[in-house]
Design an enzyme around this catalytic site. Structure first.
Site, PDB file in Angstrom:
ATOM      1  N   LYS A  83      15.438  12.086   2.207  1.00 60.54           N
ATOM      2  CA  LYS A  83      14.287  11.189   2.338  1.00 60.54           C
ATOM      3  C   LYS A  83      13.900  11.075   3.810  1.00 60.54           C
ATOM      4  O   LYS A  83      14.767  10.837   4.672  1.00 60.54           O
ATOM      5  CB  LYS A  83      14.681   9.813   1.770  1.00 60.54           C
ATOM      6  CG  LYS A  83      13.536   9.000   1.242  1.00 60.54           C
ATOM      7  CD  LYS A  83      14.091   7.794   0.477  1.00 60.54           C
ATOM      8  CE  LYS A  83      12.983   6.912  -0.033  1.00 60.54           C
ATOM      9  NZ  LYS A  83      13.511   5.674  -0.639  1.00 60.54           N
TER      10      LYS A  83
HETATM   11  O1  G3P Z   1      12.787   2.598  -1.805  1.00 63.17           O
HETATM   12  C1  G3P Z   1      11.446   2.435  -1.505  1.00 63.17           C
HETATM   13  C2  G3P Z   1      10.760   1.272  -2.182  1.00 63.17           C
HETATM   14  O2  G3P Z   1      10.883   1.386  -3.568  1.00 63.17           O
HETATM   15  C3  G3P Z   1      11.081  -0.086  -1.624  1.00 63.17           C
HETATM   16  O3  G3P Z   1      10.576  -1.118  -2.414  1.00 63.17           O
HETATM   17  O4  G3P Z   1      10.503  -3.521  -3.012  1.00 63.17           O
HETATM   18  O5  G3P Z   1      11.392  -2.846  -0.764  1.00 63.17           O
HETATM   19  O6  G3P Z   1       8.972  -2.676  -1.282  1.00 63.17           O
HETATM   20  P1  G3P Z   1      10.356  -2.608  -1.839  1.00 63.17           P
END
Ligand code: G3P
Length: 218
Positions: A83
């Protein structure tokens, strides 16, 4: 649409994986921090639990550092997906790692223009963040829709849309309706997708009627 668990909690991953509910896992530095564990240890454990791609993020901001970290991460298992942040250096590293035959996930995507460049860099996945756009009163679902349209205009772009930062069942249903290739979400949201009040009510009725028959299948 593939469903990925967005977590570094191995207990939750094991629980979902045993039921065949997930096709892969995504992690990020915040999720690794939350797990309180060493990134390589936790990545190794997750890769052994699921057959599908397991995204593990580099931590260096520069190309050379990303490439060195990526070599260590890639060595963990065949199902590792490296990633990378959607920056100049991240895209450059994505291109180089793709040429080396690695799976890549370009993350922190918030615009169609960025998604186009991720595809040009040969990313296996691009991760547009739906919830974080909604948080600032923009339309995360619309972004998925626009990226789908642009990618479909150019069949030579092979990058899969991995809808990320999903917060609700409605988010999941809507990105699936648009044709996202994959969606990643917290383990708790995957569990929540199972439930419906009419399912609970219906099952309660069936159980009551069954008990009244006095029968046993076994
Ligand atoms: O891993 C990336 C993403 O899914 C993060 O989500 O909830 O931290 O905005 P969030």
């Amino acid at each position: 649409m593939k469903i990925f668990a967005d977590t570094a909690d191995t207990q939750a991953i094991g629980h979902l994986s045993e039921a065949g509910l997930i096709d892969g896992v995504t992690t990020n530095p915040s999720l690794i921090a939350k797990s309180g564990r060493n990134v390589l240890d936790v990545a190794r454990e997750i890769c052994a639990m699921v057959d599908g791609p397991v995204s593990v993020e580099v931590a260096s901001p520069d190309y050379d550092g990303m490439m060195k970290e990526a070599a260590v991460i890639a060595d963990i298992a065949a199902n590792i997906c490296i990633k990378l942040p959607l920056t100049f250096d991240g895209l450059r590293a994505c291109r180089a790692l793709t040429h080396q035959g690695h799976k890549t996930n370009v993350t922190l995507c918030f615009s169609v223009a960025q998604a186009l460049l991720a595809a040009k860099a040969g990313a296996t996945f691009v991760s547009p963040f739906v919830g974080r756009l909604d948080d600032i009163n923009l339309d995360g679902i619309e972004l998925i829709s626009q990226i789908r349209r642009v990618y479909d205009n150019y069949p030579e772009l092979k990058t899969e849309i991995l809808a990320a930062s999903l917060r609700t069942r409605n988010h999941v249903a809507r990105v699936a309706g648009i044709g996202a290739d994959a969606a990643t979400m917290p383990a708790a949201l995957i569990e929540a997708m199972i439930s419906h009040p009419l399912t609970d009510k219906g099952l309660e009725g069936f159980m009551k009627d069954w008990a009244a028959t006095g029968q046993s299948i076994l």
